[in-house]
Scaffold this motif. Structure first.
Motif, mmCIF file in Angstrom:
data_model
loop_
_atom_site.group_PDB
_atom_site.id
_atom_site.type_symbol
_atom_site.label_atom_id
_atom_site.label_comp_id
_atom_site.label_asym_id
_atom_site.label_seq_id
_atom_site.Cartn_x
_atom_site.Cartn_y
_atom_site.Cartn_z
ATOM 1 N N SER A 65 4.991 9.209 2.083
ATOM 2 C CA SER A 65 4.199 10.435 1.949
ATOM 3 C C SER A 65 5.030 11.504 1.270
ATOM 4 N N GLU A 66 4.379 12.592 0.892
ATOM 5 C CA GLU A 66 5.056 13.675 0.191
ATOM 6 C C GLU A 66 6.012 14.436 1.098
ATOM 7 N N VAL A 67 5.670 14.532 2.377
ATOM 8 C CA VAL A 67 6.429 15.398 3.273
ATOM 9 C C VAL A 67 7.415 14.610 4.129
ATOM 10 N N GLN A 68 6.932 13.615 4.847
ATOM 11 C CA GLN A 68 7.771 12.853 5.754
ATOM 12 C C GLN A 68 7.537 11.364 5.533
ATOM 13 N N ASN A 69 8.337 10.561 6.221
ATOM 14 C CA ASN A 69 8.199 9.107 6.174
ATOM 15 C C ASN A 69 8.212 8.566 7.599
ATOM 16 N N ARG B 83 0.845 -1.197 0.000
ATOM 17 C CA ARG B 83 0.000 0.000 0.000
ATOM 18 C C ARG B 83 0.880 1.248 0.000
ATOM 19 N N ASN B 84 0.769 2.089 1.004
ATOM 20 C CA ASN B 84 1.554 3.320 1.061
ATOM 21 C C ASN B 84 2.650 3.233 2.121
ATOM 22 N N ARG B 85 3.232 2.024 2.261
ATOM 23 C CA ARG B 85 4.256 1.819 3.278
ATOM 24 C C ARG B 85 5.493 1.173 2.664
ATOM 25 N N ILE B 86 6.660 1.642 3.078
ATOM 26 C CA ILE B 86 7.926 1.047 2.665
ATOM 27 C C ILE B 86 8.440 0.194 3.832
ATOM 28 N N ILE B 87 8.916 -1.000 3.502
ATOM 29 C CA ILE B 87 9.306 -1.982 4.521
ATOM 30 C C ILE B 87 10.743 -2.409 4.258
ATOM 31 N N PHE B 88 11.541 -2.483 5.317
ATOM 32 C CA PHE B 88 12.943 -2.884 5.187
ATOM 33 C C PHE B 88 13.448 -3.368 6.543
#
Length: 316
Positions: free
Chosen positions: A231-235, A212-217
């Motif tokens: 997101s456009e501004v922060q993560n 979805r809208n999440r990065i995983i590592f």
């Protein structure tokens, strides 16, 4: 009922050879593709070959895709896929239109001639280690930090990240890359050649996965899994998942379900809606999980481990 990961079947792709393992799997067009990478260019003649399997790991054949070891494969448009090798060339392949069951024969054919080379993409000075097809464009990242962009198999430009690319994910207008200790988020530039604009850097290491809208590592300092919002501004950090006790080597799955494999042969299934572990299984008899592929239709994963072992595991 408690969910569990169950081994359905496993096979050994040929005779074990030191320093030669299957390092690349791809599930595409109801087939499993496997390729191995060797430290030595003259071992057993398998370098550059792609092996084809049905969903139950019955061999369907093999074909010589490259003259040199294969680094990565990714799905392309429709029934096509891409492969890259140490000759720095990307090949675009057309899968046969006939059902996979009709390809099977006894004995296994030495060459599957139905796989057609559509085009060869050249331009990288170093082997493309990662490929991704997204929004009708192919992105290819190499060890020089160059990400080349292709449309309809034509070169459209290069993005300079100035850092060796070990893993890469493209999502919307952002590119996530990682070498070893940091995940770099860059925006896709316009024009034929321009340095990427770095948006943010997150403390962590590969492999990478998007849901979805999440990065995983993976956490840089432990074996925990970090989930950050895109997101456009922060993560901002969403949550941390704990369970592995060894270096995580690969992620596969979909928006709601993720599987992770590690260096000690452990595979964990994760619920990405509730953000929790579902179950796990140990495959440590065959060593490190080098690669995985996910079949959403089968709700199954395929793992590649040491000694050329491929295992099919289902979540039940």
């Amino acid at each position: 009922m408690v969910a569990s990961l169950v081994v359905q079947t496993n096979i050994q792709q040929g005779t074990p050879v030191p320093w030669q393992d299957i390092t690349c799997l791809l599930w595409h067009n109801d087939r499993l593709f496997s390729a191995l990478h060797s430290s030595f260019s003259n071992t057993t003649g398998y370098n550059g070959k792609i092996f084809v399997w049905d969903k139950d790991l019955n061999a369907q054949g093999e074909f010589q895709a490259h003259p040199y070891p294969i680094y990565h494969m990714c799905s392309g448009p429709d029934s096509t896929f891409y492969s890259s090798a140490s000759d720095s060339i990307i090949c675009h392949w057309q899968c046969p239109s006939k059902p996979i069951s009709s390809l099977k024969s006894e004995p296994v054919p030495e060459v599957v001639s139905e796989y057609t080379l559509l085009s060869s993409l050249e331009g990288h000075l170093e082997p493309p280690c990662r490929l991704q097809f997204f929004n009708n464009r192919l992105f290819s990242g190499d060890s020089l930090g160059e990400i080349r962009l292709w449309e309809n198999d034509s070169y459209k430009g290069v993005m300079e990240t100035y850092e060796e690319i070990w893993d890469m994910i493209v999502i919307n207008k952002f590119i996530f890359t990682v070498r070893f200790t940091d995940v770099t988020i860059t925006s896709v530039p316009s024009g034929e050649k321009k340095a990427c604009s770095v948006k943010n850097t997150l403390r962590g290491r590969g492999p990478l996965f998007v849901s979805r809208n999440r990065i995983i590592f993976q956490n840089r300092d432990s074996f925990d899994i970090m989930i950050h919002l895109i997101s456009e501004v922060q993560n901002p950090l969403v949550t941390v998942l704990s369970g592995h006790k060894a270096l995580i080597t690969t992620f596969v799955g979909n928006e709601d379900l993720m599987f992770s494999g590690d260096y000690e042969g452990r595979v964990i299934a994760w619920d990405l809606q509730e953000l929790k572990m579902i179950t796990d299984i140990s495959l440590n008899g065959n060593g490190c999980v080098n690669a995985m592929a996910f079949s959403p239709e089968e709700k199954a994963i395929y793992t590649a481990q040491e000694n050329k072992v491929i295992t099919k595991i289902r979540l039940t």
